[in-house]
Design an enzyme around this catalytic site. Structure first.
Site, PDB file in Angstrom:
ATOM      1  N   HIS A 109      36.084  57.852  -0.451  1.00  0.00           N
ATOM      2  CA  HIS A 109      36.527  57.957   0.943  1.00  0.00           C
ATOM      3  C   HIS A 109      37.967  58.473   0.891  1.00  0.00           C
ATOM      4  CE1 HIS A 109      33.725  54.460   1.073  1.00  0.00           C
ATOM      5  NE2 HIS A 109      33.412  54.868   2.271  1.00  0.00           N
ATOM      6  N   ASP A 112      40.405  55.819  -0.032  1.00  0.00           N
ATOM      7  CA  ASP A 112      40.385  55.306  -1.414  1.00  0.00           C
ATOM      8  C   ASP A 112      41.371  56.102  -2.254  1.00  0.00           C
ATOM      9  OD1 ASP A 112      38.071  53.984  -0.556  1.00  0.00           O
ATOM     10  OD2 ASP A 112      36.762  55.552  -1.373  1.00  0.00           O
TER      11      ASP A 112
HETATM   12  C1  XUL Z   1      28.665  50.643   3.319  1.00  0.00           C
HETATM   13  C2  XUL Z   1      28.399  51.819   2.483  1.00  0.00           C
HETATM   14  C3  XUL Z   1      29.506  52.801   2.377  1.00  0.00           C
HETATM   15  C4  XUL Z   1      29.059  54.219   2.344  1.00  0.00           C
HETATM   16  C5  XUL Z   1      30.181  55.223   2.369  1.00  0.00           C
HETATM   17  O1  XUL Z   1      27.603  49.764   3.425  1.00  0.00           O
HETATM   18  O2  XUL Z   1      27.349  51.930   1.884  1.00  0.00           O
HETATM   19  O3  XUL Z   1      30.240  52.493   1.237  1.00  0.00           O
HETATM   20  O4  XUL Z   1      28.295  54.463   1.204  1.00  0.00           O
HETATM   21  O5  XUL Z   1      31.023  55.039   3.435  1.00  0.00           O
END
Ligand code: XUL
Ligand code: CO
Length: 448
Positions: A109, A112
């Site tokens: 993300h 992150d």
């Molecule tokens: C949350 C989830 C996230 C997504 C990316 O449940 O799975 O980590 O994969 O935002």
């Protein structure tokens, strides 16, 4: 692949390159089944499985839970002199981990990789700085970006939603983040871009205009797609279904719901699904169900590989270890033609009390072995053809004659009705479920 940590502080000292030692090895820091260069059918294991490490769980999560403080003290954070340096060190630790483990991909993300600034422009600048460092490390190691995404759920401004927020200003904020995250993904050669709508849903219908929110979500996704395509993004856009948590109801409930949404808004050409095992479980489905549904609808894309706990109803994000599940998953994936831009991203975290640096390695080793064993079993199931032969036979009355005319749409309803056969035994053909379950057991336990 270069050993990246050379020239930097080593964050996982005492742990070297993880190698395959075979199923009888008692070395916890060795693969038992995953042998990257082993050929399985036409491809190597590494090409089939396309493993990715999730940056957030592996280098960001600190063991905090709703009842207690952090238990994971990350050296890459504690040895930093300022906040940005902590992110730089985290990147070094991450690339050391990727190369020692021998994975080809990672996922992140925006938040992150780099901290949020005081303004969207400052946030974008922080991200651009870290992206240029990540780019250098990708070039030095050969590790690639499977997909990028934007965190549109942690900041308090998103408490009422991001693209579906009732306030326009928040929607614009989400756009600023997604635009920068798409730019970062393009710059890093990311093969996909994920939308997980953690806050895109509702806590109560009493304060929600459901239709308007879904329209806004579709409008936002359409604009983001057009921006990405106009700026050179050639990869796949994914929606990651999840039924709930953190919201009471999320609009991207499961694969079937997402497929209907994509078609209703004309987005089905550019978007596929990123299917997470634990999310399938929360939606009341088997992982295999979600994979096969996506394949049947032509939107299978990528996988967040993890597992839940059948005894509790939340997203425990544990590492996958159940070889029955991974076999059925790999069977669905191979039958769907395998991964193209997608892969197996370990959206999984070590437990709060797993505080040794080696635990992160052992968790990934187990997950990689579970999928390698699943791949081997699935490939043999396909090569032997017993299940395919059984299922083909089961539907063979549609292969010729009246059944075929029905399937091809060359029959009127009255004619179909007139063809109803007489006799008490019509339809009394065994489904042979127990025999097939026993056969699966033979393949799973016969892995070598
Ligand atoms: C949350 C989830 C996230 C997504 C990316 O449940 O799975 O980590 O994969 O935002
Ligand atoms: Co996920």
């Amino acid at each position: 692949m270069a050993e990246y940590f050379v020239g930097h502080k080593e964050y996982f000292p005492g742990i070297g390159k993880i190698r395959c030692e075979g199923p009888k090895s008692d070395n916890p820091l060795a693969f038992k089944f995953y042998n990257p260069d082993r050929k399985v059918g036409q491809k190597t294991m590494r090409e089939h499985l396309r493993f990715a490490v999730a940056y957030w769980h592996s280098f960001g999560a600190d063991g905090t839970d709703p009842f207690g403080a952090a238990t994971h003290i990350h050296p890459w954070t504690s040895d930093a002199r300022n906040p940005m340096e902590a992110y730089e060190h985290k990147l070094d630790a991450a690339f050391e981990f990727f190369t020692k483990l021998g994975v080809d991909f990672y996922c992140f993300h925006d938040r992150d990789l780099a901290p949020e600034g005081q303004t969207p422009i400052e946030s974008e600048r922080n991200l651009a700085h870290m992206v240029s460092l990540a780019h250098e490390r990708q070039k030095a190691t050969g590790v690639r970006l499977l997909w990028g995404t934007a965190n549109l759920f942690s900041h308090p401004r998103y408490m009422n939603g991001a693209a579906t927020n009732p306030e326009f200003g928040v929607v614009a904020h989400a756009a600023a983040q997604v635009k920068a995250a798409i730019d970062a993904t393009i710059e890093l050669g990311g093969q996909g871009y994920v939308f997980w709508g953690g806050r895109e849903g509702y806590m109560s219908l009493l304060n929600t205009n459901l239709k308007r929110e879904k329209d806004h979500l579709a409008r936002f996704l359409t604009m983001a797609r057009d921006y990405g395509r106009a700026h050179g993004f050639k990869g796949t856009f994914y929606i990651e279904p999840k039924p709930m948590e953190p919201m009471k109801h999320q609009y991207d409930f499961d694969v079937e719901t997402v497929a209907g949404f994509l078609r209703a808004y004309g987005l089905d050409k550019d978007f596929r699904v990123n299917i997470e095992a634990n999310h399938a479980e929360l939606a009341g489905h088997d992982f295999q169900h979600e994979l096969e549904t996506a394949a049947a609808l032509g939107i299978f894309g990528s996988v967040d590989a993890n597992r839940g706990d059948p005894r509790n109803g939340w997203d425990t994000d544990q590492f996958p270890i159940n070889v029955y599940d991974t076999t059925l998953a790999m069977l669905a994936i191979l039958r769907a033609g395998g991964f193209t831009t997608g892969g197996l991203n370990f959206d999984a975290k070590i437990r709060r009390n797993s505080v040794d640096p080696a635990d992160l390695f052992e968790a990934h080793i187990g997950g990689m072995d579970a999928f390698a064993a699943g791949l081997l079993a699935a490939q043999r199931i396909i090569e032997d053809g017993k299940f395919d032969a059984f299922v083909s036979q089961r539907y063979s009355s549609f292969d010729t004659g009246d059944g075929k005319r029905f399937e091809d749409g060359r029959m009127k309803f009255e004619e179909l009705a007139a063809l109803a056969p007489a006799g008490p035994d019509v339809g009394r053909t065994s489904g042979k479920q127990e025999r097939l379950e026993n056969l699966i057991m033979q393949y799973v336990l016969g892995v070598e």
